[in-house]
Design a protein around this motif. Structure first.
Motif, short mmCIF file in Angstrom:
data_model
loop_
_atom_site.label_atom_id
_atom_site.label_comp_id
_atom_site.label_asym_id
_atom_site.label_seq_id
_atom_site.Cartn_x
_atom_site.Cartn_y
_atom_site.Cartn_z
N THR A 66 6.77 10.58 -4.52
CA THR A 66 7.70 10.84 -3.57
C THR A 66 8.80 9.52 -3.35
O THR A 66 8.24 8.48 -3.69
N ARG A 67 9.57 9.69 -2.65
CA ARG A 67 10.46 8.38 -2.48
C ARG A 67 10.58 8.35 -0.86
O ARG A 67 11.12 7.42 -0.40
N ASN A 68 9.97 9.08 -0.05
CA ASN A 68 9.65 9.05 1.40
C ASN A 68 8.32 8.55 1.72
O ASN A 68 7.31 9.13 1.39
N PRO A 69 8.20 7.47 2.22
CA PRO A 69 6.93 6.91 2.63
C PRO A 69 6.15 7.77 3.53
O PRO A 69 4.77 8.00 3.17
N GLN A 70 6.81 8.38 4.37
CA GLN A 70 6.15 9.26 5.08
C GLN A 70 5.42 10.52 4.60
O GLN A 70 4.13 10.86 4.51
N ASP A 71 6.34 11.18 3.83
CA ASP A 71 6.06 12.22 2.90
C ASP A 71 4.62 11.88 1.98
O ASP A 71 3.61 12.49 1.71
N ALA A 72 4.56 10.63 1.25
CA ALA A 72 3.80 9.98 0.61
C ALA A 72 2.44 9.92 1.09
O ALA A 72 1.39 10.40 0.66
N VAL A 73 2.35 9.35 2.32
CA VAL A 73 1.14 9.04 2.80
C VAL A 73 0.38 10.40 3.47
O VAL A 73 -0.43 10.98 3.32
N GLU A 74 1.52 11.51 3.85
CA GLU A 74 0.79 12.82 4.28
C GLU A 74 0.26 13.47 2.99
O GLU A 74 -0.95 14.03 3.24
N LEU A 75 0.91 13.58 2.00
CA LEU A 75 0.32 13.93 0.91
C LEU A 75 -1.01 13.61 0.44
O LEU A 75 -2.03 14.49 -0.01
N LEU A 103 0.79 -1.26 0.09
CA LEU A 103 0.16 0.08 -0.04
C LEU A 103 1.02 1.33 0.09
O LEU A 103 0.50 2.01 -0.80
N VAL A 104 1.66 1.23 0.89
CA VAL A 104 2.76 2.52 1.05
C VAL A 104 3.46 2.62 -0.55
O VAL A 104 3.63 3.76 -1.06
N ILE A 105 4.03 1.58 -1.12
CA ILE A 105 4.71 1.83 -2.17
C ILE A 105 3.72 2.31 -3.44
O ILE A 105 4.19 3.16 -4.09
N GLU A 106 2.41 1.72 -3.45
CA GLU A 106 1.42 2.21 -4.18
C GLU A 106 1.14 3.74 -4.03
O GLU A 106 1.15 4.71 -5.06
#
Length: 66
Positions: A22-31, A12-15
């Protein structure tokens, strides 16, 4: 601002990272979460909420007295 730690499935995080670019999982989920909330606010602004139901009812014309 307070921080919360959430465990998510790696697939899910990779998707989410691919969708957000983004390359950072934290930033991706936040966005993704911020985008989801912004869409909800835009929808409310267009459609209103339960308190706005009075605007959708047809107004009765004033009754002629006399």
């Amino acid at each position: 601002m307070a921080k919360v730690t959430v465990s998510l499935d790696a697939d899910l995080v990779i998707e989410v990272m691919l969708l957000s670019g983004t390359r950072n999982p934290q930033d991706a989920v936040e966005l993704i979460v911020r985008d989801y909330l912004a869409r909800g606010h835009r929808t409310e602004a267009r459609t209103g909420d339960a308190d706005d139901a009075h605007r959708l009812r047809e107004q009765e014309p004033p009754r002629a007295e006399g």
